[in-house]
Design a protein around this motif. Structure first.
Motif, short mmCIF file in Angstrom:
data_model
loop_
_atom_site.label_atom_id
_atom_site.label_comp_id
_atom_site.label_asym_id
_atom_site.label_seq_id
_atom_site.Cartn_x
_atom_site.Cartn_y
_atom_site.Cartn_z
N PHE A 199 0.72 -0.57 -0.26
CA PHE A 199 0.36 -1.86 0.16
C PHE A 199 1.61 -2.88 -0.12
N GLU A 200 1.85 -3.70 0.76
CA GLU A 200 2.79 -4.57 0.89
C GLU A 200 2.27 -6.20 0.92
N VAL A 201 2.70 -7.12 0.34
CA VAL A 201 2.33 -8.46 0.21
C VAL A 201 3.28 -9.46 0.71
N TYR A 202 2.89 -9.92 1.89
CA TYR A 202 3.84 -11.00 2.53
C TYR A 202 3.45 -12.61 2.47
N PRO A 203 4.36 -13.36 2.26
CA PRO A 203 4.23 -14.54 2.02
C PRO A 203 3.01 -15.42 2.84
N ASP A 204 2.82 -14.73 4.26
CA ASP A 204 1.85 -15.34 5.19
C ASP A 204 1.68 -14.35 6.29
N GLU A 205 0.78 -14.87 7.34
CA GLU A 205 0.77 -13.92 8.42
C GLU A 205 1.98 -13.74 9.39
N ALA A 206 2.41 -15.28 9.69
CA ALA A 206 3.73 -15.20 10.23
C ALA A 206 5.11 -14.35 9.79
N SER A 207 5.00 -13.87 8.63
CA SER A 207 6.26 -13.03 8.22
C SER A 207 5.91 -11.84 8.13
N ILE A 208 4.90 -11.21 8.55
CA ILE A 208 4.65 -9.72 8.51
C ILE A 208 5.69 -8.77 9.26
N THR A 209 6.05 -9.40 10.64
CA THR A 209 7.03 -8.66 11.57
C THR A 209 8.26 -8.49 10.90
N ASP A 210 8.65 -8.79 9.79
CA ASP A 210 9.92 -8.36 9.45
C ASP A 210 9.86 -8.00 8.02
N SER A 211 9.95 -6.52 7.63
CA SER A 211 9.58 -6.07 6.34
C SER A 211 10.47 -6.67 5.16
N ALA A 212 11.67 -7.33 5.51
CA ALA A 212 12.69 -7.88 4.61
C ALA A 212 11.87 -9.13 4.13
N ASN A 213 10.84 -9.57 4.48
CA ASN A 213 9.83 -10.83 4.00
C ASN A 213 9.03 -10.30 2.82
N VAL A 214 9.14 -9.23 2.64
CA VAL A 214 7.93 -8.76 1.51
C VAL A 214 8.09 -9.23 0.25
N ILE A 215 7.21 -9.80 -0.51
CA ILE A 215 7.36 -10.32 -1.87
C ILE A 215 6.68 -9.32 -2.96
N ALA A 216 6.09 -8.18 -2.51
CA ALA A 216 5.75 -7.31 -3.40
C ALA A 216 5.46 -5.87 -2.67
N THR A 217 5.59 -4.74 -3.20
CA THR A 217 5.41 -3.46 -2.62
C THR A 217 4.90 -2.71 -3.80
N SER A 218 3.68 -2.06 -3.63
CA SER A 218 3.06 -1.37 -4.96
C SER A 218 2.22 -0.20 -4.18
N GLN A 219 1.43 0.65 -5.02
CA GLN A 219 0.47 1.51 -5.06
C GLN A 219 -0.63 1.25 -5.74
N LEU A 220 -1.84 1.92 -5.09
CA LEU A 220 -3.21 1.97 -5.82
C LEU A 220 -3.56 3.36 -6.45
N ALA A 221 -3.99 3.44 -7.38
CA ALA A 221 -4.29 4.99 -7.75
C ALA A 221 -5.75 5.04 -7.80
N PHE A 222 -6.34 6.48 -7.68
CA PHE A 222 -7.71 6.41 -7.52
C PHE A 222 -8.15 7.34 -8.91
#
Length: 319
Positions: A200-223
């Motif tokens: 999963f990636e977290v972006y500041p808002d919906e408008a910013s998702i079209t550019d991956s450079a805008n991401v504010i957090a990138t991580s993974q969830l474990a099961f």
């Protein structure tokens, strides 16, 4: 008792200063004395009430005030920054689903647009609660969360052989006032070299998702392993049984730092009715995000088979 004592006139227990006069004519000094007497009784009563409340408070040594109740994000730490892997679909390595109309959706089981396939598997509700750690760990309302994961066969849409035109198991949701986003999906399989996970990636808002450079957090969830064991006993997950037996949280190249503790989801439910997995995600915008689409050498990006980040055209996912 004398007749004079029996006939002594009193007001609130105090004898009249002028026995031959009415109450209203007793004079200023008598009135002041009455007021002072009343105040003394009032203070004494208040003191007794406070003492009584204090005594009641000591009857339960474990009682606490509501303000001391732990906050839902009380022990929250910043989510570890991880690679987005070789198959992000965010434009950082090949195709970009985040530019397509329809990517903001809660049910991610089926492809949209030109794709038509639907992913099969045990039903799963995927829920993240995002907290803004730079502002007191309050719910991070309005951020956009892009989530994606593999099929029960361990393949990724947009990259796997025969799946290039499909975009299922990918979607974006916007955090509500409680910082919550939720996706309807299927339980992912386990492919060779990686512990079962969701990117999963977290972006500041919906408008910013079209550019991956805008991401504010990138991580993974474990099961959790016990839930994986149960799910992988179901039809369609046969390959996952052997793959899971060959990997552990301690040997996984993403979760090995702490055995997946900081990224382990909490699961409820069962196979018949489906599962729900939740994860609290602390995002600190005062620190630099560094996940993006790159992967460290040695397969840290989570490529099936543990290979390095591919270059050029995206390879087929062989599960």
């Amino acid at each position: 008792m004398s007749k004079q004592q029996a006939e002594t006139l009193r007001y609130e227990g105090r004898p009249y200063a002028k026995q031959d006069e009415e109450l209203v004519d007793q004079g200023l000094l008598f009135d002041i004395g009455t007021l002072l007497s009343r105040r003394g009784v009032l203070f004494a009563g208040a003191g007794a009430a406070v003492a009584g409340l204090a005594a009641c408070g000591t009857t339960d040594p474990n009682a606490t005030e509501s303000s001391s109740a732990p906050d839902s994000s009380g022990d929250l730490a910043e989510i570890p920054e991880e690679t987005a892997g070789p198959y992000p679909g965010d434009g950082s390595n090949g195709p970009d689903v985040l530019e397509e109309s329809g990517i903001v959706r809660s049910d991610i089981r089926s492809s949209f647009g030109t794709g038509s396939a639907t992913a099969e598997g045990v039903p799963l509700t995927l829920q993240f609660t995002i907290y803004d750690m730079a502002n007191g760990s309050v719910p991070f309302e309005g951020v956009a969360v892009y989530a994606w994961h593999c099929t029960r066969d361990g393949e990724y849409s947009m990259y796997g052989e025969g799946l290039e035109s499909e975009n299922f198991l990918r979607g974006v949701q916007i955090a509500d006032a409680d910082g919550v986003v939720s996706f309807t999906t299927v339980y992912p399989g386990c492919y060779s070299g990686r512990w079962p996970h969701v990117h999963f990636e977290v972006y500041p808002d919906e408008a910013s998702i079209t550019d991956s450079a805008n991401v504010i957090a990138t991580s993974q969830l474990a099961f959790p392993e016990d839930v994986c064991d149960t799910v992988y006993a179901e039809e369609g997950y046969e390959n996952s049984v052997e793959n899971l037996a060959q990997i552990s949280l301690e040997s996984d190249n993403i979760f090995s730092d702490d055995g997946g503790e900081s990224q382990m989801g909490t699961v409820s439910g069962d196979v018949a009715n489906g599962y729900t997995i939740t994860l609290a995600v602390g995002v600190d915008t005062s620190t630099e995000a560094g996940g993006g689409g790159s992967a460290p050498s040695g397969g840290g990006g989570g490529a099936p088979g543990g290979g390095e980040m591919p270059s050029g055209e995206p390879p087929a996912n062989n599960g």
